[in-house]
Design a protein around this motif. Structure first.
Motif, short mmCIF file in Angstrom:
data_model
loop_
_atom_site.label_atom_id
_atom_site.label_comp_id
_atom_site.label_asym_id
_atom_site.label_seq_id
_atom_site.Cartn_x
_atom_site.Cartn_y
_atom_site.Cartn_z
N SER A 196 0.82 -1.22 0.00
CA SER A 196 0.00 0.00 0.00
C SER A 196 0.85 1.27 0.00
O SER A 196 0.45 2.30 -0.56
CB SER A 196 -0.94 0.00 1.20
N TRP A 197 2.04 1.22 0.62
CA TRP A 197 2.91 2.39 0.63
C TRP A 197 3.36 2.75 -0.78
O TRP A 197 3.33 3.91 -1.18
CB TRP A 197 4.13 2.13 1.51
N TYR A 198 3.79 1.74 -1.52
CA TYR A 198 4.23 1.97 -2.89
C TYR A 198 3.08 2.48 -3.76
O TYR A 198 3.25 3.39 -4.58
CB TYR A 198 4.80 0.69 -3.51
N HIS A 199 1.91 1.89 -3.58
CA HIS A 199 0.76 2.32 -4.39
C HIS A 199 0.40 3.78 -4.09
O HIS A 199 0.06 4.53 -5.01
CB HIS A 199 -0.43 1.40 -4.11
N GLN A 200 0.48 4.17 -2.84
CA GLN A 200 0.20 5.57 -2.50
C GLN A 200 1.25 6.50 -3.10
O GLN A 200 0.92 7.59 -3.57
CB GLN A 200 0.19 5.74 -0.98
N ALA A 201 2.51 6.07 -3.09
CA ALA A 201 3.58 6.90 -3.67
C ALA A 201 3.36 7.10 -5.16
O ALA A 201 3.46 8.22 -5.68
CB ALA A 201 4.94 6.24 -3.42
N VAL A 202 3.04 6.02 -5.87
CA VAL A 202 2.85 6.12 -7.31
C VAL A 202 1.59 6.92 -7.64
O VAL A 202 1.56 7.69 -8.62
CB VAL A 202 2.82 4.72 -7.94
N GLU A 203 0.56 6.78 -6.83
CA GLU A 203 -0.66 7.57 -7.05
C GLU A 203 -0.35 9.06 -6.87
O GLU A 203 -0.86 9.90 -7.61
CB GLU A 203 -1.74 7.13 -6.07
N MET A 204 0.50 9.40 -5.91
CA MET A 204 0.89 10.79 -5.71
C MET A 204 1.66 11.32 -6.93
O MET A 204 1.46 12.45 -7.36
CB MET A 204 1.73 10.94 -4.44
N LEU A 205 2.51 10.48 -7.49
CA LEU A 205 3.23 10.86 -8.70
C LEU A 205 2.26 11.12 -9.85
O LEU A 205 2.41 12.07 -10.60
CB LEU A 205 4.22 9.75 -9.09
N ARG A 206 1.27 10.25 -9.97
CA ARG A 206 0.29 10.42 -11.05
C ARG A 206 -0.48 11.72 -10.88
O ARG A 206 -0.68 12.46 -11.84
CB ARG A 206 -0.68 9.24 -11.06
N GLU A 207 -0.89 12.00 -9.65
CA GLU A 207 -1.66 13.21 -9.40
C GLU A 207 -0.86 14.47 -9.69
O GLU A 207 -1.43 15.53 -9.97
CB GLU A 207 -2.13 13.23 -7.94
N ASN A 208 0.46 14.36 -9.65
CA ASN A 208 1.33 15.50 -9.91
C ASN A 208 1.98 15.43 -11.29
O ASN A 208 3.08 15.96 -11.50
CB ASN A 208 2.40 15.59 -8.82
N ASN A 209 1.28 14.75 -12.22
CA ASN A 209 1.72 14.68 -13.62
C ASN A 209 3.10 14.08 -13.79
O ASN A 209 3.87 14.47 -14.68
CB ASN A 209 1.68 16.07 -14.27
N GLY A 210 3.41 13.11 -12.94
CA GLY A 210 4.72 12.48 -13.03
C GLY A 210 4.90 11.60 -14.25
O GLY A 210 6.03 11.33 -14.65
N PHE A 211 3.78 11.14 -14.85
CA PHE A 211 3.88 10.21 -15.96
C PHE A 211 3.39 10.80 -17.28
O PHE A 211 3.25 10.08 -18.27
CB PHE A 211 3.07 8.95 -15.66
N ALA A 212 3.11 12.09 -17.31
CA ALA A 212 2.57 12.71 -18.52
C ALA A 212 3.56 12.57 -19.68
O ALA A 212 4.75 12.82 -19.53
CB ALA A 212 2.28 14.19 -18.25
N THR A 213 3.06 12.15 -20.83
CA THR A 213 3.90 12.00 -22.00
C THR A 213 3.06 12.13 -23.27
O THR A 213 1.98 11.55 -23.36
CB THR A 213 4.62 10.64 -22.02
N PRO A 214 3.54 12.87 -24.28
CA PRO A 214 2.77 12.98 -25.53
C PRO A 214 2.89 11.75 -26.41
O PRO A 214 1.98 11.43 -27.16
CB PRO A 214 3.40 14.21 -26.20
N LYS A 215 4.03 11.03 -26.33
CA LYS A 215 4.27 9.86 -27.18
C LYS A 215 4.83 8.73 -26.32
O LYS A 215 6.03 8.66 -26.08
CB LYS A 215 5.24 10.19 -28.31
N MET A 216 3.95 7.86 -25.86
CA MET A 216 4.36 6.79 -24.96
C MET A 216 5.16 5.72 -25.69
O MET A 216 4.86 5.36 -26.83
CB MET A 216 3.13 6.16 -24.30
#
Length: 239
Positions: free
Chosen positions: A50-70
């Motif tokens: 659950s700790w890792y999932h919360q960390a990654v969710e926080m990254l997602r909420e802060n546009n950590g994974f945004a990309t125009p061409k995946m």
């Protein structure tokens, strides 16, 4: 993380979540080693942090994974860098990926590995359009083929714009990564609409055009023969 554009508060929160996740993983791993569990069940338990999932969710909420061409890839880190040089964004070149890639959180990869698997899952969940997949080696048991691609297939059922585009790669004796065309020639770009077409072209090029003195492509060549051998023996065993 600050250089990647994350606020100080987000960085502090993420750091606490990652540290908590490492401690939690020390408890999860022994329990997931139960020999009565299937391989899939053991993997799921290792990633039920659950700790890792919360960390990654926080990254997602802060546009950590945004990309125009995946982009996804298999066959070595230079394939990842190749994809980025062609204008695509592997996870390792997203804001979150760059920051996480710079740090070794623990010397025991068994504690850190599940975090990267969760990161990759969250990354592919961001797909809204074409996803380019770069293959220098084909391993059906890899994270790419075993987890990322199946997850994208599920997304396609919801969003048909999530198109998978495949690039077969070969490394020349001079260290240059090239793509393999339908005519089995090395070109700057070759895109295939299906995995099977891509893998067939990759296998055939390695089988008929690979120079055995080319050490830079030796791994791909050896793995191709290993996979073909398994297929042949499997068919023989089935009669």
């Amino acid at each position: 993380m600050t250089e990647a554009g994350f606020s100080k508060d987000v960085v502090q929160s993420l750091w606490q979540l990652v540290l908590g996740g490492l401690r939690e993983q020390e408890t999860i791993n022994p329990a997931s080693a139960d020999p009565t569990l299937t391989r899939t069940e053991r993997r799921r338990r290792r990633e039920d942090n659950s700790w890792y999932h919360q960390a990654v969710e926080m990254l997602r909420e802060n546009n950590g994974f945004a990309t125009p061409k995946m982009a996804l890839w298999s066959g070595g880190l230079d394939v990842c860098r190749y994809a980025q040089s062609k204008g695509y964004t592997p996870m390792e070149f997203t804001r979150a990926g760059k920051a996480f890639n710079e740090l070794e959180y623990h010397r025991d990869w068994q504690l850190q590995g599940p975090l990267w698997n969760i990161l990759s899952k969250f990354y592919v969940e961001q797909a809204t359009g074409p996803v380019h997949i770069f293959l220098r080696t084909y391993d059906p048991d890899s994270v790419l083929m075993g987890r990322e691609v199946p997850h994208l297939r599920q997304l396609q059922r919801i969003n048909p714009d999530v198109e998978l585009l495949w690039h077969p790669l070969y490394t020349t004796e001079h260290g240059q990564i090239m793509e393999i065309s339908r005519n089995r020639e090395l070109v700057d770009e070759a895109v295939f609409p299906t995995r099977d077409m891509c893998v067939a072209v990759l296998y055939e090029y390695l089988q008929y055009h690979h120079n055995e003195r080319n050490a830079r492509a030796a791994r791909s060549y050896e793995e191709m023969h290993k996979e073909l051998s398994k297929n042949i023996h499997g068919k023989s065993a089935q009669g």
